[in-house]
Design a protein around this motif. Structure first.
Motif, short mmCIF file in Angstrom:
data_model
loop_
_atom_site.label_atom_id
_atom_site.label_comp_id
_atom_site.label_asym_id
_atom_site.label_seq_id
_atom_site.Cartn_x
_atom_site.Cartn_y
_atom_site.Cartn_z
N UNK A 1 27.96 38.30 36.88
CA UNK A 1 28.73 37.47 37.80
C UNK A 1 30.20 37.64 37.44
N UNK A 2 30.90 38.50 38.17
CA UNK A 2 32.26 38.88 37.84
C UNK A 2 33.23 38.21 38.81
N UNK A 3 33.90 37.16 38.33
CA UNK A 3 34.84 36.39 39.15
C UNK A 3 36.04 36.01 38.30
N UNK B 1 15.92 34.81 36.61
CA UNK B 1 17.29 35.35 36.68
C UNK B 1 18.17 34.64 35.67
N UNK B 2 18.95 35.41 34.94
CA UNK B 2 20.01 34.84 34.12
C UNK B 2 21.33 35.46 34.54
N UNK B 3 22.26 34.64 34.97
CA UNK B 3 23.59 35.11 35.33
C UNK B 3 24.46 35.18 34.09
N UNK B 4 25.08 36.33 33.87
CA UNK B 4 25.99 36.52 32.73
C UNK B 4 27.40 36.65 33.31
N UNK C 1 22.63 44.59 37.55
CA UNK C 1 23.48 44.72 38.73
C UNK C 1 24.59 43.69 38.62
N UNK C 2 25.64 43.87 39.42
CA UNK C 2 26.77 42.96 39.36
C UNK C 2 27.09 42.35 40.70
N UNK C 3 27.58 41.10 40.67
CA UNK C 3 28.04 40.39 41.85
C UNK C 3 29.49 39.94 41.60
N UNK C 4 30.29 39.90 42.64
CA UNK C 4 31.66 39.42 42.51
C UNK C 4 32.30 39.38 43.89
N UNK C 5 33.59 39.38 43.93
CA UNK C 5 34.57 39.00 42.93
C UNK C 5 35.52 37.97 43.54
#
Length: 412
Positions: free
Chosen positions: A37-39, A74-77, A102-106
């Protein structure tokens, strides 16, 4: 203004009161599925970064409540993308040391542009939930999918408001209105303002000024004087929360404002922005992600989302960014489940085959991706600040209030 197709809801809000198997960054079973989780969690963009993360978090917790993803919790890092260099470094850390799949953002365009490039170089699936600059998906990447609309969509709709709504409301020929563009000079502001300029030219409208400024500016008074000097009737403004507040305060200090300001998302959707500016912010228009004050006939499940958010965080959503992230993340998690894994090519094929009708999710978006990874069934709506609330006013089938063609406090 674009119309919205009315179609059935894609599933319901699952297990609203069910216990969560794993919370973000919390204790998780050994058989966990780690997702990045890239924010921006720090710095000037932190508030909307956190609000965007909350939507992803709710989608992950909802999936965990019904058994997880691919039979794994699911664990969000989290990765803090406070700037472009940090976004790239955090993306690499998440993929490497943290072993996320996988990554989510931003949320922010300059961050999404940089992070998605780093992900592509590593063959790492990356899902952009909120950054709108068109160039993000114009590079031929195969690991990138964007769930939200593009800057050109925001520009199209903001210019359409002037010619199709305001001109008639003011009984003034559209070509007689003096229109100025004001924007922060980063990728987000450049993408929206450039597309707005093209739209104004295509419609034969009168652009009298285009002004860019650094998002870290501390005084926008000279820019207000330039707008005043050209007699701007409408200002199309693309900016972040801090500079939006500076702009409106500078107008108040100058004793001048145009007939209308039309924002392009970001800080224009935040309740904190409205509180900081006060009653003068009322009447401001905003082309943005669908907000929670939207007709549920075109956004089935939005009320359930608001209740879910309130139970989880103890307040109403701070902007529509959490709703957008929630919808986008659900679409991706569903695709991962259908792909029966996260192998890159199979996941890409599954996403490209996704066909979700507009009007089938809690913010009215659907899902159909082009080869560039852009969701073609996500669009902004027109909202207005009225009585301290941001309410949807267009198109008609999504509206919950009538547009008021004046700025300033709502009359009693």
């Amino acid at each position: 203004m674009s119309r919205i197709a009315r179609r059935p809801l894609l599933g319901g809000i699952a297990a609203l009161a069910a216990p969560r198997l794993a919370r973000a960054q919390g204790t998780a079973p050994a058989n966990e599925l780690r997702l990045g989780a890239l924010f921006p969690f720090s710095g000037s963009l932190a508030l909307l970064g956190d609000e965007s993360f909350r939507g992803l978090e709710l989608a992950a917790e909802e999936r965990n409540a019904v058994g997880g993803l691919l039979a794994r919790a699911i664990r969000l890092v989290r990765g803090d993308a406070a700037g472009t260099d940090q976004a790239v470094a955090e993306l690499r850390r998440l993929q490497g040391a943290e072993r996320v799949a996988a990554g989510f953002g931003t949320y922010a365009s300059h961050l999404g542009f940089a992070a998605s490039q780093a992900a592509e170089l590593q063959g790492f699936p990356f899902f952009e939930l909120g950054a709108i600059a068109d160039p993000i998906t114009e590079r031929g990447f195969r690991t990138l999918f964007r769930l939200c609309p593009r800057a050109s969509d925001f520009a199209r709709d903001s210019v359409a408001v002037v010619s199709e709504v305001l001109a008639g409301a003011w009984s003034t020929p559209a070509e007689a209105l003096r229109i100025a563009i004001l924007h922060e000079e980063g990728l987000y502001g450049q993408a929206v303002s450039g597309a707005q300029e093209a739209q104004l030219k295509a419609r034969g409208l009168n652009q009298v000024e285009r002004i860019g400024y650094a998002a870290r500016s501390v005084d926008l008074s000279p820019l207000v004087q330039r707008l005043r000097a050209v007699g701007a009737d409408v200002v199309l403004h693309t900016g972040y929360q801090n500079d939006i507040v500076l702009f409106h305060r500078a107008m108040k200090e100058a004793g001048w404002r145009p007939r209308m300001v039309i924002g392009a998302g970001a800080g224009y959707s935040l309740t904190d922005t409205a509180r900081s500016i006060g009653p003068d912010f009322d009447g401001t228009l905003n082309v943005d992600f669908p907000q929670v004050a939207v007709n549920e006939a075109v956004a089935p499940g939005v009320r359930d989302f608001v209740e879910l958010y309130k139970r989880r965080y103890g307040s109403d959503p701070r902007s529509g960014h959490s709703l957008a992230s929630y919808v986008g993340a659900r679409l991706v998690l569903d695709a991962m489940q259908r792909a029966a894994g996260l192998e890159r090519d199979k996941l890409r094929a599954t996403l490209l085959a996704t066909d979700v009708a507009e009007g089938a999710t809690p913010n009215g978006w659907g899902a159909r991706f082009d080869e560039k990874g852009q969701n073609l069934r996500a669009r902004p709506l027109l909202a207005q600040w009225q009585g301290g609330r941001l309410v949807t006013v267009g198109p008609a089938e999504a509206a919950v209030a009538q547009l008021r063609p004046v700025m300033g406090a709502t009359p009693p």
